[in-house]
Design an enzyme around this catalytic site. Sequence first.
Site, PDB file in Angstrom:
ATOM      1  N   LEU A  27       0.831  -1.208   0.000  1.00 34.44           N
ATOM      2  CA  LEU A  27       0.000   0.000   0.000  1.00 34.44           C
ATOM      3  C   LEU A  27       0.861   1.252   0.000  1.00 34.44           C
ATOM      4  CD1 LEU A  27      -2.479  -1.442   2.617  1.00 34.44           C
ATOM      5  CD2 LEU A  27      -3.007  -0.964   0.211  1.00 34.44           C
ATOM      6  N   PRO A  28       0.251   2.418  -0.309  1.00 37.93           N
ATOM      7  CA  PRO A  28       1.068   3.632  -0.442  1.00 37.93           C
ATOM      8  C   PRO A  28       1.807   4.053   0.828  1.00 37.93           C
ATOM      9  CG  PRO A  28      -1.076   3.940  -1.492  1.00 37.93           C
ATOM     10  CD  PRO A  28      -1.131   2.626  -0.770  1.00 37.93           C
ATOM     11  N   THR A  72       6.320   0.642   1.950  1.00 45.28           N
ATOM     12  CA  THR A  72       7.348   1.434   2.632  1.00 45.28           C
ATOM     13  C   THR A  72       6.630   2.394   3.570  1.00 45.28           C
ATOM     14  OG1 THR A  72       8.783   1.325   0.699  1.00 45.28           O
ATOM     15  CG2 THR A  72       9.278   3.026   2.336  1.00 45.28           C
ATOM     16  N   LYS A  96      15.254  -0.017   5.208  1.00 45.75           N
ATOM     17  CA  LYS A  96      14.770   0.598   3.951  1.00 45.75           C
ATOM     18  C   LYS A  96      15.032   2.108   3.959  1.00 45.75           C
ATOM     19  CE  LYS A  96      12.177   1.186   0.212  1.00 45.75           C
ATOM     20  NZ  LYS A  96      12.655   0.863  -1.116  1.00 45.75           N
ATOM     21  N   LYS A 148       9.042  10.987  -0.614  1.00 44.48           N
ATOM     22  CA  LYS A 148       8.316  10.362   0.514  1.00 44.48           C
ATOM     23  C   LYS A 148       9.301   9.575   1.401  1.00 44.48           C
ATOM     24  CE  LYS A 148       6.126   6.120   1.195  1.00 44.48           C
ATOM     25  NZ  LYS A 148       5.527   4.892   0.721  1.00 44.48           N
TER      26      LYS A 148
END
Length: 296
Positions: free
Chosen positions: A65-66, A97, A172, A247
């Site tokens: 998902l976003p 992420t 990450k 982001k």
Amino acid sequence: MATIGFIGLGNMGGPMAINLVKGGHSVKAFDLSDEAIQRVVSEGGSAAASAKEAVMDADFVVSMLPAGKHVQGLFVTGDDPLFEYVKDGALIIDSSTIDAATARQVADAAQARGISFIDAPVSGGVGGAVAGTLAFMVGASDAEFAKAKPVLDCMGKNIFHAGAHGAGQVAKACNNMLLAILMTGTSEALNMGMKNGLDPAVLSEIMKQSSGNNWALQVYNPVPGVMDGVPSSNDYQGGFQVDLMFKDLGLAMEMSQQSASPVPMGSQARALFNLHKVNGNGGLDFSSVLKLYQDQ
Ligand code: NAD
């Protein structure tokens, strides 16, 4: 083979779900977009009418998902949280992420409900998702990691156990902050060389064989025409968007603040990507940050 509910079938999730089908799993696919569901169905997956239907009988759930608010809303805090419907003993693998703090909160809420939720963000982009060669950075217990590994093997090549819950998201954030620093630094050096009369292909080769060698020079050169098959040679289309890099740098800055980690290079890279984004380049591949130097 397992029954897997897959939620979030976008640029990354779609091909990942298809690779699970190819791996012999029974995949129940759900997305807010019907078109995205149909792409997975045409490769042998089955359509779920809702997120609830996708997870109800699943041994595993994968979400792609976003952002953190989507993950938390869907599983825990939304109107009809999926944690109410996931069967006991199921393992939820979130590959979105998101920030590590949210990943830990959702993992704790899962544990309280007798299910497992692990963070497993990826690197490798859409190309890696299609080819099944993603790198997974997993935050999980040893037992959860061992259980998730055969499923992750269908979608990736390098599966790393980073540590406990949240550790995958920490890895990450660190990796993508470094990637942003590498790409801006490489663009800076290449631009200066070109301004001083060097052929970018020659300069790239020199630096690749010297101490400036790095991933951007090896496989993702930002100068159009130096390398075939990379976004810079395709008008910066495809690849990894500036918006997504921005982001991810936001997540890294949040983490640096929470942990009082100095990140002067990361925050400089974020400022550069911010400028590049407000100049209208959010939809381009992140290697287009070279244009920021050239447009000055
Ligand atoms: P995307 O926007 O293409 O896909 C997200 C999908 O989630 C969309 O299809 C959307 O309809 C769906 N969705 C949103 N809310 C939903 C809900 N409540 N229920 C069901 N479906 C819902 O994004 P993407 O490029 O696939 O990226 C997904 C994640 O992977 C992001 O967290 C991103 O940062 C990360 N990521 C992306 C890349 C990349 O190169 N694109 C690389 C590594 C990691």
